[in-house]
Every structure is written in C-alpha cells, then in structure tokens.
Design an enzyme around this catalytic site. Structure first.
Site, PDB file in Angstrom:
ATOM      1  CB  CYS A   9     -18.137  -3.271   2.172  1.00 21.85           C
ATOM      2  SG  CYS A   9     -19.768  -2.870   1.509  1.00 21.85           S
ATOM      3  CE  LYS A  12      -8.701  -3.208  -7.310  1.00 20.39           C
ATOM      4  NZ  LYS A  12      -9.820  -2.434  -7.897  1.00 20.39           N
ATOM      5  CB  THR A  85      -9.109   6.109   1.064  1.00 25.56           C
ATOM      6  OG1 THR A  85     -10.111   5.129   1.284  1.00 25.56           O
ATOM      7  CG2 THR A  85      -9.327   6.781  -0.275  1.00 25.56           C
ATOM      8  CB  ALA A 109      -0.227   6.050   1.864  1.00 21.11           C
ATOM      9  CG  HIS A 141       0.102   0.362  -7.405  1.00 24.16           C
ATOM     10  ND1 HIS A 141       1.126   1.258  -7.245  1.00 24.16           N
ATOM     11  CD2 HIS A 141      -0.129  -0.176  -6.186  1.00 24.16           C
ATOM     12  CE1 HIS A 141       1.499   1.278  -5.968  1.00 24.16           C
ATOM     13  NE2 HIS A 141       0.756   0.411  -5.303  1.00 24.16           N
ATOM     14  CG  HIS A 142      -4.254  -2.708  -9.363  1.00 23.38           C
ATOM     15  ND1 HIS A 142      -5.411  -1.978  -9.503  1.00 23.38           N
ATOM     16  CD2 HIS A 142      -3.830  -2.474  -8.088  1.00 23.38           C
ATOM     17  CE1 HIS A 142      -5.690  -1.361  -8.358  1.00 23.38           C
ATOM     18  NE2 HIS A 142      -4.730  -1.636  -7.482  1.00 23.38           N
ATOM     19  CE  LYS A 145      -2.338   3.520  -6.306  1.00 25.18           C
ATOM     20  NZ  LYS A 145      -3.342   3.695  -5.231  1.00 25.18           N
ATOM     21  N   GLY A 151      -0.099   6.568  -3.026  1.00 21.44           N
ATOM     22  CA  GLY A 151       0.053   7.191  -1.713  1.00 21.44           C
ATOM     23  C   GLY A 151       1.370   6.784  -1.082  1.00 21.44           C
ATOM     24  CB  THR A 152       3.165   3.527  -0.996  1.00 16.05           C
ATOM     25  OG1 THR A 152       1.948   2.899  -0.597  1.00 16.05           O
ATOM     26  CG2 THR A 152       4.345   2.950  -0.256  1.00 16.05           C
TER      27      THR A 152
HETATM   28  N1  LIG Z   1      -3.332   2.033   2.794  1.00 15.10           N
HETATM   29  C1  LIG Z   1      -3.152   0.863   2.184  1.00 15.10           C
HETATM   30  O1  LIG Z   1      -2.403  -0.010   2.648  1.00 15.10           O
HETATM   31  C2  LIG Z   1      -3.902   0.589   0.915  1.00 15.10           C
HETATM   32  C3  LIG Z   1      -3.838  -0.673   0.311  1.00 15.10           C
HETATM   33  C4  LIG Z   1      -4.609  -0.917  -0.810  1.00 15.10           C
HETATM   34  C5  LIG Z   1      -5.416   0.091  -1.315  1.00 15.10           C
HETATM   35  N2  LIG Z   1      -5.426   1.296  -0.715  1.00 15.10           N
HETATM   36  C6  LIG Z   1      -6.293   2.373  -1.179  1.00 15.10           C
HETATM   37  O2  LIG Z   1      -7.635   2.048  -0.821  1.00 15.10           O
HETATM   38  C7  LIG Z   1      -8.530   2.588  -1.791  1.00 15.10           C
HETATM   39  C8  LIG Z   1      -9.419   1.485  -2.315  1.00 15.10           C
HETATM   40  O3  LIG Z   1      -8.652   0.523  -3.007  1.00 15.10           O
HETATM   41  P1  LIG Z   1      -9.347  -0.728  -3.746  1.00 15.10           P
HETATM   42  O4  LIG Z   1      -8.267  -1.380  -4.539  1.00 15.10           O
HETATM   43  O5  LIG Z   1     -10.149  -1.495  -2.794  1.00 15.10           O
HETATM   44  O6  LIG Z   1     -10.307   0.077  -4.765  1.00 15.10           O
HETATM   45  P2  LIG Z   1     -11.665  -0.404  -5.423  1.00 15.10           P
HETATM   46  O7  LIG Z   1     -11.941   0.575  -6.514  1.00 15.10           O
HETATM   47  O8  LIG Z   1     -11.608  -1.844  -5.747  1.00 15.10           O
HETATM   48  O9  LIG Z   1     -12.741  -0.212  -4.252  1.00 15.10           O
HETATM   49  C9  LIG Z   1     -13.204   1.030  -3.808  1.00 15.10           C
HETATM   50  C10 LIG Z   1     -14.654   0.857  -3.365  1.00 15.10           C
HETATM   51  O10 LIG Z   1     -15.065   2.090  -2.786  1.00 15.10           O
HETATM   52  C11 LIG Z   1     -16.360   2.368  -3.259  1.00 15.10           C
HETATM   53  N3  LIG Z   1     -16.646   3.791  -3.174  1.00 15.10           N
HETATM   54  C12 LIG Z   1     -16.288   4.785  -4.019  1.00 15.10           C
HETATM   55  N4  LIG Z   1     -16.794   5.958  -3.615  1.00 15.10           N
HETATM   56  C13 LIG Z   1     -17.462   5.705  -2.470  1.00 15.10           C
HETATM   57  C14 LIG Z   1     -18.210   6.509  -1.576  1.00 15.10           C
HETATM   58  N5  LIG Z   1     -18.368   7.820  -1.788  1.00 15.10           N
HETATM   59  N6  LIG Z   1     -18.756   5.914  -0.478  1.00 15.10           N
HETATM   60  C15 LIG Z   1     -18.630   4.585  -0.267  1.00 15.10           C
HETATM   61  N7  LIG Z   1     -17.941   3.757  -1.104  1.00 15.10           N
HETATM   62  C16 LIG Z   1     -17.372   4.325  -2.185  1.00 15.10           C
HETATM   63  C17 LIG Z   1     -16.383   1.844  -4.685  1.00 15.10           C
HETATM   64  O11 LIG Z   1     -17.715   1.636  -5.154  1.00 15.10           O
HETATM   65  C18 LIG Z   1     -15.593   0.555  -4.532  1.00 15.10           C
HETATM   66  O12 LIG Z   1     -16.440  -0.537  -4.232  1.00 15.10           O
HETATM   67  C19 LIG Z   1      -7.645   3.263  -2.843  1.00 15.10           C
HETATM   68  O13 LIG Z   1      -7.522   4.627  -2.526  1.00 15.10           O
HETATM   69  C20 LIG Z   1      -6.305   2.564  -2.672  1.00 15.10           C
HETATM   70  O14 LIG Z   1      -5.231   3.334  -3.115  1.00 15.10           O
HETATM   71  C21 LIG Z   1      -4.695   1.568   0.373  1.00 15.10           C
HETATM   72  O1  LIG Z   2      -3.980  -1.034  -4.884  1.00 19.22           O
HETATM   73  C1  LIG Z   2      -3.815   0.132  -4.478  1.00 19.22           C
HETATM   74  O2  LIG Z   2      -4.519   1.080  -4.897  1.00 19.22           O
HETATM   75  C2  LIG Z   2      -2.779   0.425  -3.479  1.00 19.22           C
HETATM   76  N1  LIG Z   2      -2.722   1.642  -2.994  1.00 19.22           N
HETATM   77  C3  LIG Z   2      -1.856   2.106  -1.974  1.00 19.22           C
HETATM   78  C4  LIG Z   2      -1.040   3.293  -2.480  1.00 19.22           C
HETATM   79  O3  LIG Z   2      -1.577   4.131  -3.241  1.00 19.22           O
HETATM   80  O4  LIG Z   2       0.117   3.428  -2.087  1.00 19.22           O
HETATM   81  C5  LIG Z   2      -1.020   1.028  -1.337  1.00 19.22           C
HETATM   82  C6  LIG Z   2      -0.643  -0.079  -2.280  1.00 19.22           C
HETATM   83  C7  LIG Z   2      -1.872  -0.641  -3.015  1.00 19.22           C
END
Ligand SMILES: NC(=O)c1ccc[n+]([C@@H]2O[C@H](COP(=O)([O-])OP(=O)(O)OC[C@H]3O[C@@H](n4cnc5c(N)ncnc54)[C@H](O)[C@@H]3O)[C@@H](O)[C@H]2O)c1
Ligand SMILES: O=C(O)C1=N[C@H](C(=O)O)CCC1
Length: 251
Positions: A9, A12, A85, A109, A141-142, A145, A151-152
């Site tokens: 939570c 990002k 994730t 993903a 990506h940013h 990451k 994953g995509t």
């Molecule tokens: N499926 C999708 O559409 C999609 C889109 C965006 C991001 N993602 C994925 O989601 C994940 C998170 O992305 P983000 O940009 O928010 O990353 P981020 O690093 O901003 O946030 C991740 C959060 O998870 C927390 N965290 C880490 N380990 C943890 C644990 N063991 N227990 C609880 N919390 C924990 C971190 O402290 C952090 O606050 C990444 O794997 C990203 O690739 C997937």
């Molecule tokens: O910001 C990220 O991290 C994202 N992760 C996903 C991926 O790994 O494909 C989806 C796009 C954003």
C-alpha cells in the site's frame, strides 16, 4: 461495497489503488500491508496475518518475494487475491498455481485494457508472419523498476510462443553475441529511465518491411482500473486461477 486489503500500500501502485478506491463507492480499503511505513487513511500492517479487519479481497502490487507468504495467509483467511506483482520466479509462480486450488487467484502482469488488446493483435500477426519475419520485443519503464524484463514483455513473448507451438527461444539482449540471429528467436530488450510508466513495442521485421505494434501507458490509473475490475470479478468466483482473458470472456 467490496472491502479491499492492499498489499504494497505504500508503493506507487498501492497509492494509486487507495486513491481510486476512495473515489469509487463500490470499494472500501479496510487495511493495507507494507514492509515500509506510510501515512494512509486505513490501518497498515506488516503482514496479512496481522490484519484484524474483515475483507472481501486482497490486491497485491508489491515485490515478487512477498507473494508466496501473502497467498499462504490468504488461504488461511479464505480471501481471494489479485496478484499484479511481476518478476516472480518459477517457485513463486508455483505458489500462485498451488494457492488457486484453495482460493480464487487472479494473476496478470498487465492490468490495462490496451495491453490485452495488443496481445490479441500480436497473436494474429505472429500466426501470419512468423515464418518470414523476425520478432523482437522492446520495453521501457521508469528508473525505479526492479525486475527486468517487464512481466508484460514476458506475457507478450509467451502469448506469441503459445500460438507458435512453443517453437521460439527467448534471447535477452545481444551483448557479446557474435552469431547470426536464429529464425527461432524472440529478442527481448529492457530499457530503464526517468518516469516512463510503461512502453511496449513488438517488432515484426521482414525483408524490406517492418510491422510494429505498440502500447504506451500514460498513467498508472489504467492498471488501477483493471485491478479494481479484477477484484470485483474475483469476489464472486470459485477457487481457481483467473486472468484478463477470464474477465473478457465474462463480459
Ligand atoms: N500488473 C500490472 O498491471 C502492474 C502495473 C504496475 C506495476 N506492477 C507491478 O507491481 C509491483 C509494484 O509496483 P510499484 O511500482 O507499485 O512498486 P513500488 O516499489 O513503488 O511499491 C512496492 C511496495 O511494496 C512494498 N513491499 C515490498 N516487499 C513487501 C513485502 N514483503 N510485504 C509487503 N509489502 C512489500 C514496498 O515497501 C513498496 O511500498 C511491481 O512488481 C510491478 O512490476 C504491475
Ligand atoms: O511500473 C511497473 O513496474 C510496471 N510493471 C508491469 C510489468 O512489469 O510489465 C506492468 C507495467 C508497469
């Protein structure tokens, strides 16, 4: 009202989900989980085991190593989980498959509508072009990451390979390679920089012609929308493994 727990939570995407849910009367975030601390309008715990609030579903945007324990705790509480994730290794993917025998689990993903349309287009193109065209996937990506390739990118490669009867080998970057490109390769290349939300491009390169199919994410809300939609879908499902295709089929 769907009561949501957000895993990750303070991150990002966690913040995006909290903000979107607070503006949508169908959802209420009852608790968050994060290894970090942050200011939230709901209680934040270190683990799902500690959460006291009653909920209907968990939405997970955290880190790949967090996923197996989250699912174990979710089975204990009989809670459906949306796993967004990425970067899961084989053992972590197995934990998702195993958990889905006991609870509904949705894993994708990429939660955006656009990428899921891109997947359909790319599969059609691959069926027609794969004998004569080389396939390369680029993603950017940013700079925050951690996992690569995205994953995509892997989801796209797997979708292509699936329609081509698993004939393709994945090649990640070409640094130090001196051999010619093999026809049976899918090249997968990751770029990182700035605040780029998510760019994916699938290139079909043939003799004197190139087809490019691309998707550009311009906000994280597109992923948030999909995750909330998936959560709403999942609360009414039996134990099993669901993905974006299951959602589209249900209409
Ligand atoms: N499926 C999708 O559409 C999609 C889109 C965006 C991001 N993602 C994925 O989601 C994940 C998170 O992305 P983000 O940009 O928010 O990353 P981020 O690093 O901003 O946030 C991740 C959060 O998870 C927390 N965290 C880490 N380990 C943890 C644990 N063991 N227990 C609880 N919390 C924990 C971190 O402290 C952090 O606050 C990444 O794997 C990203 O690739 C997937
Ligand atoms: O910001 C990220 O991290 C994202 N992760 C996903 C991926 O790994 O494909 C989806 C796009 C954003």
């Amino acid at each position: 009202m769907i009561r949501v727990i957000i895993n990750g939570c303070c991150g990002k995407m966690g913040k995006v989900i909290a903000s979107m849910a607070s503006q949508n009367p169908e959802f209420e975030v009852v608790a968050g989980i994060d290894q970090n601390t942050c200011q939230c309008e709901f209680p934040v715990y270190k683990s799902l085991d500690d959460v006291k609030e009653t909920a209907d579903v968990v939405i997970d945007f955290s880190y790949h190593t967090a996923v197996p324990h989250l699912l174990k705790a979710a089975i204990g509480k009989n809670l459906p989980v949306v796993v967004a994730t990425t970067g899961l290794d084989d053992e972590e993917i197995n934990s998702v498959i195993e958990a889905s025998k006991y609870i509904p689990v949705f894993r994708s993903a990429n939660m955006s509508l656009g990428i899921n349309v891109l997947l359909s287009l790319v599969k059609e193109a691959a069926k027609i072009l794969s004998n004569d065209f080389d396939i390369e996937i680029l993603e950017m990506h940013h700079n925050m990451k951690k996992d690569s390739p995205s994953g995509t990118a892997l989801l796209i490669a797997d979708a292509i390979n699936n329609v081509l009867n698993d004939k393709k080998e994945y090649v990640y970057g070409r640094h130090s390679k001196t051999d010619l490109r093999d026809k049976n390769e899918i090249g997968i290349h990751a770029l990182r920089g700035g605040t780029v939300v998510g760019e994916h491009e699938v290139i079909f390169a043939g003799h004197d012609e190139i087809i490019k199919i691309s998707h550009s994410a311009r906000s994280r809300e597109i992923f948030g929308n999909g995750a909330l939609f998936a959560a709403k879908f999942l609360v009414n499902q039996k134990p099993g493994l669901y993905n974006m295709e299951s959602l589209v089929k249900k209409g």
